[in-house]
Scaffold this active site. Structure first.
Site, PDB file in Angstrom:
ATOM      1  N   PRO A  14       0.846  -1.203   0.000  1.00  0.00           N
ATOM      2  CG  PRO A  14       0.084  -0.947   2.204  1.00  0.00           C
ATOM      3  CD  PRO A  14       0.803  -1.903   1.301  1.00  0.00           C
ATOM      4  CG  MET A  15       3.521   2.235  -1.957  1.00  0.00           C
ATOM      5  SD  MET A  15       4.605   1.998  -3.402  1.00  0.00           S
ATOM      6  CE  MET A  15       3.636   0.834  -4.376  1.00  0.00           C
ATOM      7  CB  CYS A 109       1.044   4.955   8.529  1.00  0.00           C
ATOM      8  SG  CYS A 109       1.226   6.588   7.760  1.00  0.00           S
ATOM      9  CE  LYS A 151       2.998  -2.736   4.825  1.00  0.00           C
ATOM     10  NZ  LYS A 151       3.958  -1.758   5.362  1.00  0.00           N
ATOM     11  CG  ASN A 229       6.912  -3.694   3.402  1.00  0.00           C
ATOM     12  OD1 ASN A 229       6.485  -2.748   4.036  1.00  0.00           O
ATOM     13  ND2 ASN A 229       7.261  -3.566   2.138  1.00  0.00           N
ATOM     14  N   GLY A 230      10.025  -4.059   3.074  1.00  0.00           N
ATOM     15  CA  GLY A 230      11.049  -3.051   3.334  1.00  0.00           C
ATOM     16  C   GLY A 230      12.299  -3.216   2.496  1.00  0.00           C
ATOM     17  N   GLY A 231      12.487  -2.349   1.499  1.00  0.00           N
ATOM     18  CA  GLY A 231      13.735  -2.297   0.744  1.00  0.00           C
ATOM     19  C   GLY A 231      14.006  -3.479  -0.158  1.00  0.00           C
ATOM     20  N   GLY A 251       7.290  -2.467  -2.458  1.00  0.00           N
ATOM     21  CA  GLY A 251       6.619  -1.180  -2.559  1.00  0.00           C
ATOM     22  C   GLY A 251       7.177  -0.276  -3.627  1.00  0.00           C
ATOM     23  NE  ARG A 252       7.026   4.366  -1.502  1.00  0.00           N
ATOM     24  CZ  ARG A 252       5.991   5.187  -1.552  1.00  0.00           C
ATOM     25  NH1 ARG A 252       5.769   5.904  -2.637  1.00  0.00           N
ATOM     26  NH2 ARG A 252       5.153   5.276  -0.538  1.00  0.00           N
TER      27      ARG A 252
END
Length: 388
Positions: A14-15, A109, A151, A229-231, A251-252
């Site tokens: 989710p972004m 968040c 999350k 999640n993450g990087g 994500g990104r």
């Protein structure tokens, strides 16, 4: 080995201002094989419990990927935010009526606005409240087939100890041991959240990644499904993590390059290269979808256009961006300036005209480079917007 990987073990994270319904539709066109879970932007539970967004089709269509829920309900996750058990219960109840089958509670968040609402990452400091919210979500989902998840981060502010995270997880999932209780899965961002001094963007980059902490929790809570999640931004790293946890969230990397999904399809899920949709096919299908969304729900051309800027890169993206903005402005002028005016052209006509003009611009750049004797001319495939 790639072909042995089960579907839905990878997720599009989710972004904010990225994973709106139009972008999620684009990802489904790039990857139509049902391999990846698609997560919505965070939606506050109040939107259902108080604002009753579910009764407003136009607004609902701008927040929920209705096409994907209808065609691919098992692969869509709606993320909600709430510090109120009753509000969360009602949001889940209404989402289930809309055929949503996966709902997530955001406890990760770190933004200041989110903190002011007492939800997001700050809730990790009150694990019993999270447990109460999750319990009400599970109560609403019991017997429906809907799956609930949380999350969160591996720590908050100064506390990144394994004991802190274990206490939080124990409160949220450790008590759900009875056969009649709905299991709750965990999506764990492998960074702590700094609630003061760092922006949300900085919180995605500055706190150090600690993948081993996620792996450690997965070993401790053996009856709980864990997604990391993450990087994570390479196929190799996805495969490596899948050997240690139940799923991987990206994500990104996908926000910047949604075509990464096709790499995962081929190298993780074993999809043959010839089955992967071409850029021209994706573009053609997306503009038809845009026409439908505009006709049915009044979707704005500007919002429908935004995912296209992520579809291409480099010179192509720049040329298309310029021409698409020009085309939208011209269509708006032709339609008149009053608020209720209809565009004079369809979304598909507008985009295809912009693509044609952008390709003409690229050819002019090529001609200019050749006439000046510059040997660094554009490759042939760079002259066509929708060519791989």
């Amino acid at each position: 080995m790639a072909a042995a990987v089960q579907r839905l073990r990878t997720s599009v994270a989710p972004m904010v201002r990225v994973t709106h319904p139009y972008f999620l539709r684009l990802t489904r066109l790039i990857s139509p094989f049902g391999n990846h879970q698609l997560w919505t932007e965070m939606i506050h539970a109040n939107a259902f419990s108080r604002a009753q967004m579910h009764l407003d089709p136009a607004k609902l269509s701008s927040k929920l990927p209705l096409h994907e829920i209808e065609e691919f309900s098992a692969g869509v996750v709606v993320q909600i935010a709430s510090a109120s058990p009753p509000d969360a219960h009602e949001a889940v109840r209404q989402l289930i009526k809309l055929r949503v089958r996966n709902i997530n509670l955001n406890c990760g968040c770190p933004s200041r606005n989110v903190q002011m609402g007492s939800f997001g990452a700050i809730m990790m400091k009150t694990p019993q409240l999270v447990a109460d919210v999750v319990d009400q979500m599970c109560t609403a989902a019991r017997g429906t087939g809907c799956q609930i998840s949380v999350k969160c981060r591996i720590g908050v502010d100064e506390d990144e100890s394994p004991e802190f995270l274990q206490r939080f997880l124990s409160a949220v999932v450790g008590q759900r041991r009875h056969a009649d209780e709905l299991p709750v899965s965990i999506v764990l961002h492998a960074r702590r959240a700094w609630l003061q001094g760092l922006s949300p963007k900085q919180n995605r980059k500055i706190p150090e990644l600690n993948y081993e902490r996620v792996h450690e929790m997965a070993r401790r809570f053996t009856n709980t499904s864990f997604v990391i999640n993450g990087g994570i931004d390479t196929v190799d790293s996805v495969v490596e993590h899948l050997a240690k946890v139940d799923g991987v969230m990206i994500g990104r990397k996908i926000g910047d390059d949604p075509w990464f999904l096709s790499q995962l399809d081929q190298h993780v899920y074993g999809i043959p290269a010839h089955a992967v949709p071409s850029p021209s096919d994706v573009l053609a299908r997306y503009v038809r979808y845009g026409d439908e969304m505009h006709a049915r729900y009044g979707a704005r051309y500007s919002a429908l256009s935004e995912p296209l800027y992520r579809l291409f890169a480099g010179r192509k993206n720049k040329a298309l961006h310029i021409r698409l903005n020009e085309a939208r402005s011209k269509a708006k002028r032709d339609a008149g300036l009053h608020q209720d005016a209809k565009y004079s052209v369809s979304f598909s006509e507008l985009v295809l005209e912009a693509v044609h003009n952008a390709e003409m611009d690229l050819r002019q750049q090529q001609d200019s480079l050749e006439s000046s004797g510059d040997v660094s001319h554009l490759p042939s495939k760079e002259l066509h917007i929708a060519e791989a």
